[in-house]
Scaffold this active site. Structure first.
Site, PDB file in Angstrom:
ATOM      1  N   GLU A  41       0.569  -1.252   0.005  1.00 21.89           N
ATOM      2  CA  GLU A  41      -0.079   0.116  -0.117  1.00 21.89           C
ATOM      3  C   GLU A  41       0.768   1.237   0.069  1.00 21.89           C
ATOM      4  OE1 GLU A  41      -2.888   0.156  -0.644  1.00 21.89           O
ATOM      5  OE2 GLU A  41      -3.785  -1.739  -0.529  1.00 21.89           O
ATOM      6  N   TYR A 124      -6.222   6.915   3.776  1.00 20.80           N
ATOM      7  CA  TYR A 124      -6.541   5.801   2.542  1.00 20.80           C
ATOM      8  C   TYR A 124      -5.833   4.333   3.327  1.00 20.80           C
ATOM      9  CZ  TYR A 124      -5.373   2.676  -0.880  1.00 20.80           C
ATOM     10  OH  TYR A 124      -5.356   1.447  -1.507  1.00 20.80           O
ATOM     11  N   ASP A 142      -9.796   5.830  -2.485  1.00 16.12           N
ATOM     12  CA  ASP A 142      -8.730   6.340  -3.197  1.00 16.12           C
ATOM     13  C   ASP A 142      -9.205   7.027  -4.479  1.00 16.12           C
ATOM     14  OD1 ASP A 142      -9.347   4.161  -4.794  1.00 16.12           O
ATOM     15  OD2 ASP A 142      -7.478   3.733  -5.407  1.00 16.12           O
TER      16      ASP A 142
END
Length: 314
Positions: A41, A124, A142
């Site tokens: 991520e 996020y 996102d």
DNA sequence: AATGCGTGGTT
DNA sequence: TAACCAAGCAT
């Protein structure tokens, strides 16, 4: 806009589409670890999947647990970051790994609040790690989700320049109540935005919800604002990047004189294939500016200065 | 809240 | 080909 928090047929169609069209990414595999998901991520923040893949593989092979990364100097993280861009992310990932190993017994925390307390983990990423690593019901928003929801429900070509409260409320209203379904929705709406509902030339003909799309129904209206560009040539970022490329490649401290004294015969415009030091010299005509850039990098923790010269932090 | 932060593929 | 854009974050 008021929407029921039950899962609509539109959402089911997107989830069904995802079940047969999801990319086979290693951080989605059955043997994934929360640490692997977290690393993916952070790497994927503003960096495309294809560039992340090989670097992620190498990071997880080399540092399978947060403590493995924490045991090394932060400069090794920056070096192994390669050319993913925004190398401060590597620094923050190293700092996060250090805190996870010391404060969380080497286990990535599972709550959004704890995740957000880690360096480099914002709204996020905290929501995404909670959902995709731990199956937590969390609102993942996102750029892909924002674009999908803007087109599908608001009928606009693009979402607002920055995430606003109304958008967040819409996303929360759309999040299925069922925990497992919420995880699928998060992943599926992101994937739809990444593969079909793209920013430019979306593949609407292949879209599972093209008949429900407010933007298509409205005749694909143009964006109502001009996206602000990202200036590059001549910026500090460009020069910082050139300096970092030199430091990543160097096995020993780089004497300051090498930054400020171009080798004779190597002048000329910068080109992609140039060795890092040559590229740097082509960009850094102003020694005062270069001096400031170097100081900034040291200040940011991306470089370390000594009598021997400059190097990645050890 | 507007800005700065890398890099390279795509259009 | 210059501009756009990519699973954002911190300040």
């Amino acid at each position: 806009m008021q929407l029921p928090q039950t899962t609509s047929h539109v959402q089911h169609r997107i989830i069904d589409w995802f079940s047969t069209n999801a990319r086979d990414l290693p951080w989605r595999s059955a043997d994934r670890t929360p640490w692997g998901v977290l690393v993916s991520e952070v790497m994927l923040q503003q960096t495309p999947v294809v560039r992340v893949l090989p670097v992620w593989q190498e990071w997880l092979r080399r540092w399978p647990r947060p403590s493995d990364l924490a045991a090394e100097p932060s400069g090794e993280a920056v070096r192994a970051w390669g050319r993913l861009g925004y190398p401060r992310r590597a620094l923050r990932l190293h700092a996060a790994a250090t805190r996870i190993s010391s404060e969380f017994d080497d286990a990535v925390p599972a709550t959004v609040a704890e995740l957000k307390s880690l360096p480099g983990i914002g709204d996020y990423t905290a929501a995404a790690v909670a959902a995709f690593a731990f199956g937590v019901r969390s609102t993942v928003v996102d750029t892909n989700v924002r674009r999908v929801e803007a087109r599908l429900f608001s009928g606009t070509a693009l979402p607002a320049p920055s995430l606003n409260a109304a958008e967040m409320q819409l996303a929360e209203a759309l999040l299925p109540l069922d925990r497992e379904t919420s995880v699928s929705w998060n992943a599926a709406s992101m994937e739809l935005g990444a593969l079909l509902c793209t920013a430019r030339s979306p593949k609407c003909a292949a879209c599972p919800v093209r008949t429900d799309c407010a933007w298509l129904a409205a005749g694909e209206p143009e964006p109502t604002y001009q996206p602000k560009g990202q200036p590059w040539a001549g910026t500090d970022r460009q020069l910082r990047g050139a300096v970092m490329a030199v430091l990543r490649q160097a096995e020993h401290p780089v004497p300051r004189s090498l930054f400020f004294t171009p080798a004779v015969g190597l002048d000329g415009p910068a080109e992609d294939g140039d060795p890092p030091l040559q590229r740097l010299h082509a960009l850094a005509s102003d020694s005062t500016r270069l001096e400031r850039i170097l100081a900034d990098l040291v200040h940011d923790g991306l470089a370390e200065s000594s009598a021997a010269g400059l190097k990645l932090p050890g």
